[in-house]
Design a protein around this motif. Sequence first.
Motif, PDB file in Angstrom:
ATOM      1  N   LEU A  10       0.836  -1.197   0.000  1.00 19.72           N
ATOM      2  CA  LEU A  10       0.000   0.000   0.000  1.00 19.72           C
ATOM      3  C   LEU A  10       0.873   1.250   0.000  1.00 19.72           C
ATOM      4  CD1 LEU A  10      -2.719  -0.959   2.624  1.00 19.72           C
ATOM      5  CD2 LEU A  10      -2.848  -1.142   0.149  1.00 19.72           C
ATOM      6  N   LEU A  11       0.426   2.260  -0.738  1.00 20.93           N
ATOM      7  CA  LEU A  11       1.140   3.531  -0.764  1.00 20.93           C
ATOM      8  C   LEU A  11       0.269   4.549  -0.029  1.00 20.93           C
ATOM      9  CD1 LEU A  11       3.634   4.951  -2.141  1.00 20.93           C
ATOM     10  CD2 LEU A  11       2.003   5.726  -3.854  1.00 20.93           C
ATOM     11  N   LEU A  12       0.815   5.147   1.030  1.00 24.91           N
ATOM     12  CA  LEU A  12       0.047   6.130   1.801  1.00 24.91           C
ATOM     13  C   LEU A  12       0.519   7.530   1.432  1.00 24.91           C
ATOM     14  CD1 LEU A  12       0.041   4.508   5.364  1.00 24.91           C
ATOM     15  CD2 LEU A  12      -1.668   4.333   3.576  1.00 24.91           C
ATOM     16  N   GLN A  13      -0.417   8.403   1.085  1.00 27.71           N
ATOM     17  CA  GLN A  13      -0.060   9.782   0.736  1.00 27.71           C
ATOM     18  C   GLN A  13      -0.773  10.722   1.699  1.00 27.71           C
ATOM     19  OE1 GLN A  13      -1.151   9.719  -3.391  1.00 27.71           O
ATOM     20  NE2 GLN A  13       0.853  10.510  -3.976  1.00 27.71           N
ATOM     21  N   LEU A  14       0.006  11.659   2.278  1.00 27.41           N
ATOM     22  CA  LEU A  14      -0.564  12.622   3.212  1.00 27.41           C
ATOM     23  C   LEU A  14      -0.765  13.932   2.458  1.00 27.41           C
ATOM     24  CD1 LEU A  14      -1.129  12.309   6.221  1.00 27.41           C
ATOM     25  CD2 LEU A  14       1.059  13.391   6.685  1.00 27.41           C
ATOM     26  N   THR A  15      -2.006  14.367   2.295  1.00 27.99           N
ATOM     27  CA  THR A  15      -2.284  15.582   1.519  1.00 27.99           C
ATOM     28  C   THR A  15      -2.924  16.636   2.430  1.00 27.99           C
ATOM     29  OG1 THR A  15      -2.869  14.040  -0.215  1.00 27.99           O
ATOM     30  CG2 THR A  15      -3.347  16.323  -0.669  1.00 27.99           C
ATOM     31  N   PRO A  16      -2.408  17.901   2.412  1.00 29.10           N
ATOM     32  CA  PRO A  16      -3.033  18.959   3.223  1.00 29.10           C
ATOM     33  C   PRO A  16      -4.504  19.115   2.820  1.00 29.10           C
ATOM     34  CG  PRO A  16      -0.991  19.716   2.224  1.00 29.10           C
ATOM     35  CD  PRO A  16      -1.282  18.395   1.618  1.00 29.10           C
ATOM     36  N   LEU A  23      -5.372  14.760   4.687  1.00 32.36           N
ATOM     37  CA  LEU A  23      -6.145  13.634   4.155  1.00 32.36           C
ATOM     38  C   LEU A  23      -5.142  12.506   3.863  1.00 32.36           C
ATOM     39  CD1 LEU A  23      -9.114  13.292   3.218  1.00 32.36           C
ATOM     40  CD2 LEU A  23      -8.289  13.773   0.908  1.00 32.36           C
ATOM     41  N   ILE A  24      -5.461  11.338   4.347  1.00 29.49           N
ATOM     42  CA  ILE A  24      -4.566  10.209   4.024  1.00 29.49           C
ATOM     43  C   ILE A  24      -5.190   9.429   2.871  1.00 29.49           C
ATOM     44  CG2 ILE A  24      -3.498   8.069   4.840  1.00 29.49           C
ATOM     45  CD1 ILE A  24      -3.533   9.213   7.640  1.00 29.49           C
ATOM     46  N   VAL A  25      -4.448   9.367   1.750  1.00 25.55           N
ATOM     47  CA  VAL A  25      -4.948   8.618   0.592  1.00 25.55           C
ATOM     48  C   VAL A  25      -4.168   7.303   0.512  1.00 25.55           C
ATOM     49  CG1 VAL A  25      -5.292   8.659  -1.900  1.00 25.55           C
ATOM     50  CG2 VAL A  25      -5.413  10.780  -0.594  1.00 25.55           C
ATOM     51  N   THR A  26      -4.905   6.190   0.443  1.00 24.95           N
ATOM     52  CA  THR A  26      -4.245   4.879   0.384  1.00 24.95           C
ATOM     53  C   THR A  26      -4.421   4.296  -1.019  1.00 24.95           C
ATOM     54  OG1 THR A  26      -5.172   4.600   2.568  1.00 24.95           O
ATOM     55  CG2 THR A  26      -4.038   2.711   1.660  1.00 24.95           C
ATOM     56  N   ARG A  27      -3.300   3.874  -1.599  1.00 21.88           N
ATOM     57  CA  ARG A  27      -3.401   3.252  -2.925  1.00 21.88           C
ATOM     58  C   ARG A  27      -2.810   1.855  -2.879  1.00 21.88           C
ATOM     59  NH1 ARG A  27      -1.158   5.023  -8.071  1.00 21.88           N
ATOM     60  NH2 ARG A  27       0.468   6.128  -6.956  1.00 21.88           N
ATOM     61  N   ASP A  28      -3.524   0.870  -3.446  1.00 25.66           N
ATOM     62  CA  ASP A  28      -2.997  -0.488  -3.487  1.00 25.66           C
ATOM     63  C   ASP A  28      -2.086  -0.589  -4.714  1.00 25.66           C
ATOM     64  OD1 ASP A  28      -2.489  -3.150  -3.655  1.00 25.66           O
ATOM     65  OD2 ASP A  28      -4.543  -3.800  -3.312  1.00 25.66           O
ATOM     66  N   VAL A  29      -0.779  -0.713  -4.477  1.00 27.25           N
ATOM     67  CA  VAL A  29       0.160  -0.736  -5.618  1.00 27.25           C
ATOM     68  C   VAL A  29       0.746  -2.133  -5.841  1.00 27.25           C
ATOM     69  CG1 VAL A  29       0.782   1.713  -5.578  1.00 27.25           C
ATOM     70  CG2 VAL A  29       1.987   0.123  -4.079  1.00 27.25           C
ATOM     71  N   THR A  30       0.053  -3.158  -5.316  1.00 28.41           N
ATOM     72  CA  THR A  30       0.558  -4.535  -5.454  1.00 28.41           C
ATOM     73  C   THR A  30       0.784  -4.899  -6.925  1.00 28.41           C
ATOM     74  OG1 THR A  30      -0.941  -4.998  -3.624  1.00 28.41           O
ATOM     75  CG2 THR A  30       0.168  -6.881  -4.614  1.00 28.41           C
ATOM     76  N   GLN A  31      -0.247  -4.596  -7.753  1.00 27.64           N
ATOM     77  CA  GLN A  31      -0.182  -4.951  -9.171  1.00 27.64           C
ATOM     78  C   GLN A  31       0.974  -4.231  -9.862  1.00 27.64           C
ATOM     79  OE1 GLN A  31      -2.354  -7.148 -10.025  1.00 27.64           O
ATOM     80  NE2 GLN A  31      -1.855  -7.342 -12.198  1.00 27.64           N
ATOM     81  N   VAL A  32       1.129  -2.945  -9.546  1.00 26.50           N
ATOM     82  CA  VAL A  32       2.186  -2.139 -10.158  1.00 26.50           C
ATOM     83  C   VAL A  32       3.547  -2.726  -9.785  1.00 26.50           C
ATOM     84  CG1 VAL A  32       3.210   0.179 -10.225  1.00 26.50           C
ATOM     85  CG2 VAL A  32       0.745  -0.089  -9.965  1.00 26.50           C
ATOM     86  N   GLU A  33       3.688  -3.119  -8.503  1.00 30.54           N
ATOM     87  CA  GLU A  33       4.962  -3.691  -8.063  1.00 30.54           C
ATOM     88  C   GLU A  33       5.244  -5.022  -8.731  1.00 30.54           C
ATOM     89  OE1 GLU A  33       5.506  -3.911  -3.891  1.00 30.54           O
ATOM     90  OE2 GLU A  33       5.963  -1.762  -3.762  1.00 30.54           O
ATOM     91  N   MET A  34       4.157  -5.827  -8.899  1.00 33.96           N
ATOM     92  CA  MET A  34       4.357  -7.129  -9.543  1.00 33.96           C
ATOM     93  C   MET A  34       4.827  -6.951 -10.986  1.00 33.96           C
ATOM     94  SD  MET A  34       1.270  -9.374  -8.026  1.00 33.96           S
ATOM     95  CE  MET A  34       0.968 -10.307  -9.472  1.00 33.96           C
ATOM     96  N   LEU A  35       4.217  -5.976 -11.686  1.00 30.30           N
ATOM     97  CA  LEU A  35       4.603  -5.710 -13.082  1.00 30.30           C
ATOM     98  C   LEU A  35       6.057  -5.259 -13.149  1.00 30.30           C
ATOM     99  CD1 LEU A  35       1.506  -3.932 -14.620  1.00 30.30           C
ATOM    100  CD2 LEU A  35       2.525  -6.088 -15.334  1.00 30.30           C
TER     101      LEU A  35
END
Length: 269
Positions: A10-16, A23-35
């Motif tokens: 998971l990629l966590l992004q902290l945005t003002p 705001l904490i935005v969570t992105r599942d980057v499993t697929q991107v990492e596998m590629l």
Amino acid sequence: LSKDGRERSLLLQLTPYGLGQFLIVTRDVTQVEMLETTRKDFVANVSHELRTPLTVLLGFLETLQDMPAESLPLEQRQRYEQMMLEQTRHMQSIVSDLLTLSTLESSPTVEGETVQVSQLIESALKQGEAISGGQHSFVTDIDPRIAIQGMETELSSAVSNLITNAVRYTPKDGTITVRWYLNDSGEACYSVQDTGIGIAAQDIPRLTERFYRVDKGRSRSTGGTGLGLAITKHIIVRHNAELQIQSRLGVGSVFMLRFPKSRVRLQDC
Ligand code: ADP
């Protein structure tokens, strides 16, 4: 961990977000990492496959350069040249197979025209017999009426790859049985059965990966590039067909291509 217990990245992004708020935005980057891992593995594999013949080639060229011409017997020079030629041809096959793979990947399915598969099988058999040099017996059962809607060059490559492999991985005196028939559901089946070394169950699902070989040393010495089944699999998918592999270590293997009824064209003979 996801619900099924598999590890995810998971990629966590902290945005003002407004005054003093984030705001904490969570992105599942499993697929991107596998590629990315697949891409890196592929580049590493290609580099390794090309480096081996290049090292041999360089070694011979340096030896030839360092040796005064008169101190090298003609026979030895010819042997060196033969080895250099083999390594260069091997590199050429790898590059040509890689180009074929990338062309095949560019479009998912193929229309094509009516292809007389039995003729392709006959010429693949001649090629297989030539590689075998009389060391194997060939048994055939081919229905000449069954044609397939597809690309002739691709079907020819898939058909001959399975026969070439059967010869390569079957010791002397083995039998290779090639069949082309319609099954009870009207699908066209091409099967190549051998009495060869066989494949362990855990290796079967990986055979169509690029450069995957069960026994690296043995496979390289047969002259293969490790890309044949990857290419075959792509061709089969493009023809809406299936590749099935059954094998038992030390007993032999059956590789089968099954084409759907919609691709079958029955001809009068
Ligand atoms: P290669 O050029 O190494 O033959 P392929 O992609 O055609 O590459 O095959 C991948 C691997 O699958 C081979 O290296 C070999 O280990 C295994 N294999 C393929 N065909 C057979 C067979 N008929 N019997 C046993 N092993 C096989």
